[in-house]
Enzyme design. Structure first.
Site, mmCIF file in Angstrom:
data_model
loop_
_atom_site.group_PDB
_atom_site.id
_atom_site.type_symbol
_atom_site.label_atom_id
_atom_site.label_comp_id
_atom_site.label_asym_id
_atom_site.label_seq_id
_atom_site.Cartn_x
_atom_site.Cartn_y
_atom_site.Cartn_z
ATOM 1 N N PRO A 1 0.792 -1.231 0.000
ATOM 2 C CA PRO A 1 0.000 0.000 0.000
ATOM 3 C C PRO A 1 0.831 1.291 0.000
ATOM 4 C CG PRO A 1 0.078 -0.910 2.201
ATOM 5 C CD PRO A 1 0.787 -1.890 1.302
ATOM 6 N N CYS A 2 1.525 1.544 -1.089
ATOM 7 C CA CYS A 2 2.369 2.733 -1.190
ATOM 8 C C CYS A 2 1.551 4.021 -1.134
ATOM 9 C CB CYS A 2 3.233 2.678 -2.440
ATOM 10 S SG CYS A 2 2.320 2.438 -3.967
ATOM 11 N N HIS A 3 0.238 3.935 -1.323
ATOM 12 C CA HIS A 3 -0.602 5.125 -1.174
ATOM 13 C C HIS A 3 -0.621 5.606 0.276
ATOM 14 C CE1 HIS A 3 -3.354 1.776 -0.289
ATOM 15 N NE2 HIS A 3 -4.005 2.631 0.477
#
Length: 188
Positions: free
Chosen positions: A154-156
Site C-alpha cells: 500500500p504505497c498510497h
C-alpha cells in the site's frame, strides 16, 4: 510458443528462455477497472483505477508484453480487491508476490510499506527508518515509485513529511491516492 515435456505451454522471452505465459485478469471495481498480472499463482503487478476494460488490457500489454493470457487466474484475490475498492478493510499480507527487487533496501522498503495498516499513513522518512536506513528517504520514495503492486503493497499510505501526498504510480496518479486515503479513513 513451445511445449515442455510436461505439456505446459511456454512463451519465449526476449532472451530466448522459455517460461509459462503470465496470466492477466481484468475486472471492474468501485475504483475503476483493475488489471492483475500473475505468474504461477503469484502476483506480478496490479494496475488499479483504469477507465475501461480495454484500457486495463492495453496498460498491462504495454507494461508486460503481449505474452499475457487473459483469465480469471485468482478469483479469491479478485473478490478481495473488489471488496477493498468498496471500502471494506481488507488486508493483503498473505498474498504471494513475484517481485524483482533492485536490492536489499528496496526489498526492505517494500516489506516496511506492506506492514502499514489500513487507514494509517507513514512518511517517507518513517518508511526509510523502518527499512533500516533512516537517511535513505529518497531511496524509499524511489522504491514506492517502482512498486508494481499498489494496494497490495500500500504505497498510497506513504506521504510527505510536510503533509503533502507525494506521488502515486498508479495510472490515475495522486487523484487515486487521495481517494484511497479518504476511503480508508472513512472505513476505519
Amino acid at each position: 510458443m513451445t511445449r515442455s515435456r510436461d505439456g505446459e505451454r511456454h512463451t519465449m522471452s526476449a532472451r530466448g528462455e522459455g517460461r509459462p505465459p503470465d496470466e492477466l485478469s481484468v475486472f471492474p471495481t468501485a475504483l475503476g477497472w483493475f488489471a492483475l498480472v500473475g505468474r504461477r499463482k503469484r502476483v506480478v503487478a496490479l494496475r488499479p483505477g483504469l477507465p475501461s476494460r480495454h484500457a486495463a488490457i492495453a496498460q498491462a500489454n504495454r507494461s508486460f508484453g503481449a505474452a499475457l493470457r487473459l483469465s480469471d487466474w485468482n478469483p479469491e484475490l479478485r473478490r478481495r480487491l473488489t471488496a477493498y475498492a468498496r471500502g471494506v478493510p481488507v488486508v493483503f499480507h498473505d498474498v504471494p508476490l513475484a517481485l524483482e527487487c533492485r536490492g536489499p533496501f528496496h526489498r526492505a522498503a517494500l516489506a516496511a510499506c506492506r506492514a502499514i495498516r489500513y487507514g494509517e499513513t507513514h512518511t517517507y522518512t518513517q518508511l526509510a527508518a523502518a527499512a533500516g536506513r533512516p537517511r535513505a528517504v529518497r531511496a524509499a520514495g524511489t522504491a514506492m515509485a517502482q512498486n508494481l503492486v499498489p494496494i497490495i503493497i500500500p504505497c498510497h499510505r506513504v506521504v510527505r513529511s510536510d503533509g503533502g501526498l507525494g506521488g502515486y504510480s498508479a495510472p490515475a496518479g495522486v487523484v487515486l491516492k487521495r481517494r484511497l486515503l479518504e476511503m480508508e479513513r472513512a472505513g476505519r
